[in-house]
Design a protein around this motif. Structure first.
Motif, mmCIF file in Angstrom:
data_model
loop_
_atom_site.group_PDB
_atom_site.id
_atom_site.type_symbol
_atom_site.label_atom_id
_atom_site.label_comp_id
_atom_site.label_asym_id
_atom_site.label_seq_id
_atom_site.Cartn_x
_atom_site.Cartn_y
_atom_site.Cartn_z
ATOM 1 N N THR A 179 0.848 -1.195 0.000
ATOM 2 C CA THR A 179 0.000 0.000 0.000
ATOM 3 C C THR A 179 0.884 1.245 0.000
ATOM 4 O O THR A 179 1.971 1.222 0.568
ATOM 5 C CB THR A 179 -0.848 0.054 1.292
ATOM 6 N N SER A 182 0.208 6.419 4.188
ATOM 7 C CA SER A 182 -0.802 7.480 4.232
ATOM 8 C C SER A 182 -0.164 8.822 3.862
ATOM 9 O O SER A 182 -0.812 9.666 3.245
ATOM 10 C CB SER A 182 -1.496 7.529 5.586
ATOM 11 N N TYR A 212 -8.417 6.757 -2.894
ATOM 12 C CA TYR A 212 -7.141 6.052 -3.002
ATOM 13 C C TYR A 212 -7.416 4.597 -3.366
ATOM 14 O O TYR A 212 -8.356 3.979 -2.837
ATOM 15 C CB TYR A 212 -6.357 6.112 -1.677
ATOM 16 N N CYS A 216 -5.689 -1.511 -0.571
ATOM 17 C CA CYS A 216 -6.417 -0.970 0.578
ATOM 18 C C CYS A 216 -7.244 -2.107 1.180
ATOM 19 O O CYS A 216 -7.880 -2.868 0.460
ATOM 20 C CB CYS A 216 -7.318 0.169 0.110
ATOM 21 N N ASN A 220 -5.924 -1.211 6.953
ATOM 22 C CA ASN A 220 -5.213 0.058 6.719
ATOM 23 C C ASN A 220 -6.137 1.188 6.247
ATOM 24 O O ASN A 220 -5.701 2.324 6.063
ATOM 25 C CB ASN A 220 -4.041 -0.132 5.728
ATOM 26 N N ALA A 221 -7.435 0.868 6.036
ATOM 27 C CA ALA A 221 -8.339 1.860 5.457
ATOM 28 C C ALA A 221 -8.526 3.086 6.370
ATOM 29 O O ALA A 221 -8.504 4.226 5.899
ATOM 30 C CB ALA A 221 -9.692 1.222 5.149
ATOM 31 N N LEU A 224 -5.661 5.522 6.069
ATOM 32 C CA LEU A 224 -5.662 6.209 4.766
ATOM 33 C C LEU A 224 -6.805 7.232 4.696
ATOM 34 O O LEU A 224 -6.615 8.374 4.269
ATOM 35 C CB LEU A 224 -5.818 5.189 3.635
ATOM 36 N N GLY A 233 -11.949 5.060 -0.869
ATOM 37 C CA GLY A 233 -11.085 4.152 -1.620
ATOM 38 C C GLY A 233 -11.775 3.435 -2.759
ATOM 39 O O GLY A 233 -12.996 3.269 -2.762
#
Ligand code: PGA
Length: 253
Positions: A179, A182, A212, A216, A220-221, A224, A233
């Motif tokens: 990924t 951020s 993004y 994702c 990790n969403a 971000l 996303g």
């Protein structure tokens, strides 16, 4: 007003039954979303009608196609037009995904025509941009992405631009498990917003949703999406499992 969006790109995955089951599982687990948040599903063409029927009554979830042809109609065996998508109750279409650019040789001029076909047929567009690894390594990603956006979108009026959602997807992060950090995502999204502001004014830039995409997932969403210029996303692999995708939707809040 700028919307927070989580969009699923199923790519060339799932049979009709598997797709129906996934939408059913999403339906059962879907949180209630505020007005400024929405979910978009982009299944393969063959699933659109079935998915439209399943989504009737789910006001927060919208239907997208993964592609459309750049001409209105005619002798293009195997292709699907924007008008056909509109008639199948599709609301959005993804244009310019890196896999289309790379494997199907879709160039900037073709993509600009696709955008026009979509808008002419009252479809909203999720326009993708993003750099390959060698561009990132050379640290020229900002000008690379800027030129993709200019070529694909800058012929549009300010009013037409309101129908566009942007998706920044660094190619080195798509399906690789790697990924963008951020900080990398925020830097690029801020840059993209400034590119839009220069051409269309600050208000248009502030109203634009910039998503993004690239590995994702639920884990990790939230980090971000917490970046000020990351408005959600575009999700590939992680959108194929209901629990994982619902976790990403939860991260919008
Ligand atoms: P990924 O794909 O989430 O599997 O990396 C994202 C995309 O290509 O839209």
């Amino acid at each position: 007003m700028r919307k927070k969006i989580v969009a699923a790109n199923w790519k060339m995955n799932l049979t009709l039954n598997q797709g129906a089951e996934l939408v059913n599982d999403l339906f059962n687990g879907m949180p209630v979303l505020n007005d400024d948040k929405l979910v978009i599903l982009a299944p393969p063409f063959t699933h659109l009608t079935q998915t439209a029927e399943q989504l009737a009554g789910m006001i927060d979830v919208h239907l997208a196609a993964q592609n459309c042809h750049h001409e209105a109609a005619g002798a293009y065996t195997g292709e699907i037009s924007a008008a056909m998508l509109k008639s199948a109750e599709v609301e959005y279409v993804i244009i310019g995904h890196s896999e289309r650019r790379l494997y199907f040789k879709e160039d900037d001029a073709t993509l600009a025509k696709k955008v026009n076909q979509a808008l002419t047929n009252e479809l909203k567009v999720i326009f993708c941009c993003g750099e390959p690894l060698e561009i990132r390594d050379a640290n020229t990603q900002n000008s690379f992405v800027e030129s993709q956006i200019k070529a694909g979108l800058f012929h549009l009026s300010t009013e037409q631009l309101e129908e566009i959602v942007l998706a920044y997807e660094p190619i080195w992060a798509i399906g690789t498990g790697r990924t963008a950090s951020s900080a990398q995502a925020q830097d690029m999204h801020e840059h993209i917003r400034s590119v839009i502001a220069k051409q269309y004014g600050q208000e248009a830039a502030d109203n634009m949703s910039i998503l993004y995409g690239g590995s994702c997932k639920a884990s990790n969403a939230a980090e971000l999406f917490a970046c000020p210029d990351v408005d959600g996303g575009l999700i590939g692999g992680a959108s194929l499992k209901a629990e994982e995708f619902l976790g990403i939707i939860e991260a919008l809040s």
